[in-house]
Write an enzyme that holds these catalytic residues in place. Sequence first.
Site, PDB file in Angstrom:
ATOM      1  N   LYS A 114       0.839  -1.217   0.000  1.00  0.00           N
ATOM      2  CA  LYS A 114       0.000   0.000   0.000  1.00  0.00           C
ATOM      3  C   LYS A 114       0.862   1.251   0.000  1.00  0.00           C
ATOM      4  O   LYS A 114       0.487   2.271  -0.567  1.00  0.00           O
ATOM      5  CB  LYS A 114      -0.940  -0.012   1.198  1.00  0.00           C
ATOM      6  CG  LYS A 114      -1.973  -1.098   1.085  1.00  0.00           C
ATOM      7  CD  LYS A 114      -3.291  -0.709   1.698  1.00  0.00           C
ATOM      8  CE  LYS A 114      -4.370  -1.691   1.274  1.00  0.00           C
ATOM      9  NZ  LYS A 114      -5.531  -1.675   2.094  1.00  0.00           N
ATOM     10  N   LYS A 194      -4.310 -10.243  -7.666  1.00  0.00           N
ATOM     11  CA  LYS A 194      -5.494 -10.525  -6.876  1.00  0.00           C
ATOM     12  C   LYS A 194      -6.667  -9.666  -7.373  1.00  0.00           C
ATOM     13  O   LYS A 194      -6.451  -8.519  -7.772  1.00  0.00           O
ATOM     14  CB  LYS A 194      -5.123 -10.110  -5.435  1.00  0.00           C
ATOM     15  CG  LYS A 194      -6.074 -10.456  -4.388  1.00  0.00           C
ATOM     16  CD  LYS A 194      -5.549  -9.891  -3.072  1.00  0.00           C
ATOM     17  CE  LYS A 194      -6.722  -9.507  -2.207  1.00  0.00           C
ATOM     18  NZ  LYS A 194      -6.357  -8.874  -0.965  1.00  0.00           N
ATOM     19  N   LYS A 197     -10.721  -4.023  -6.560  1.00  0.00           N
ATOM     20  CA  LYS A 197     -11.431  -2.891  -7.153  1.00  0.00           C
ATOM     21  C   LYS A 197     -10.433  -1.860  -7.688  1.00  0.00           C
ATOM     22  O   LYS A 197     -10.597  -1.320  -8.775  1.00  0.00           O
ATOM     23  CB  LYS A 197     -12.309  -2.269  -6.065  1.00  0.00           C
ATOM     24  CG  LYS A 197     -13.247  -1.226  -6.572  1.00  0.00           C
ATOM     25  CD  LYS A 197     -13.985  -0.583  -5.415  1.00  0.00           C
ATOM     26  CE  LYS A 197     -14.612   0.713  -5.884  1.00  0.00           C
ATOM     27  NZ  LYS A 197     -14.901   1.615  -4.787  1.00  0.00           N
TER      28      LYS A 197
END
Length: 330
Positions: A114, A194, A197
């Site tokens: 992230k 993976k 969204k």
Amino acid sequence: MIAQKRVFSGIQPSGRLHVGNYVGAMRKMISLQDEYYCIYGIVDYHAMTVRFDPKEMEESIFDCAVDYMAAGIDPTKSVLMVQSTVSQHTELAWILNTITPISWLLRVPTFKEKRQQNPDYVNMGLLDYPVLMASDIIVYKAEVVPVGDDQLPHLELTREIVRRFNSLFGYTFPEPKAMLGEVTRILGLDGNFKMSKSLDNCIYLDESKDEIWKKLSTAVTDVRRKRKTDPGNPEDCNIFTMHKAFSKKGDIDYCAHECCVAGIGCLDCKKILLENMYKELEPIQKKRHELSCNREHVYDILKQGQKRAEEIAVETMSDVHAKIGVKSFH
Ligand code: SF4
């Protein structure tokens, strides 16, 4: 009567649920409802670790509750609650913060990912996310956590925190164990990452058959299979992984065999997948529509969930307070 073991699992209200969420954790969550005391949380505070729009947050929480119930979470069996409505989650997280070395958090793979994805928004919550996740689980003294395999490092960290707390202050929390779904992970339509969204590679639970077909028809398959006449390798194909998640044995065996002998093309294989996938999604979509039209009913269920969750969390925190020597005069 033997007390049921408790299960906790949470899903972020970060947009529509996709089939990766459904297959990776949700199916397992649904199947556990008869055997365990399940607490399922819409973990809205976790969704704040990335930039978010407050106007969309409320709607996302509602949608997430509707998705859960439409997919099969039964509020007469399980507790369905929203994380921010049970303040003991964040209270316990603070206490756990004080015993968690920063080095444990810095090594968590999702923090590294992230941080790379959002280099201009590396906030404290992003680093601390696994501690709040540990709190979400242990505030209910949950012993079982249905997770996708990408969540295993977080759960391992929870177990480490539990061991540290118990050794410092005396036995308080059981060490929760992961329970993996049969198909733990399906990749996105790109066949590489993976389903997510943010990567725009998802099939959503509420998409029409036509929308799903548009996506499936162009989805990446075994990259070595260039033409219909080339034999393929089902085990290297994400479409085949989806078959294993949605199709019955007969169709799985048929597609595997015909792929290996170049008997069918990828579009034929995808059409079979489409039928099987949509067969499972259609009733979910119908239920979703009914629930969406009845907001009050959904909010009532979340209020009941809050009450039931609080009862357990308050009891846990009174145990924790006693162990760490605070609030003894209350
Ligand atoms: Fe994948 Fe099916 Fe094509 Fe084989 S036939 S490569 S399993 S999509």
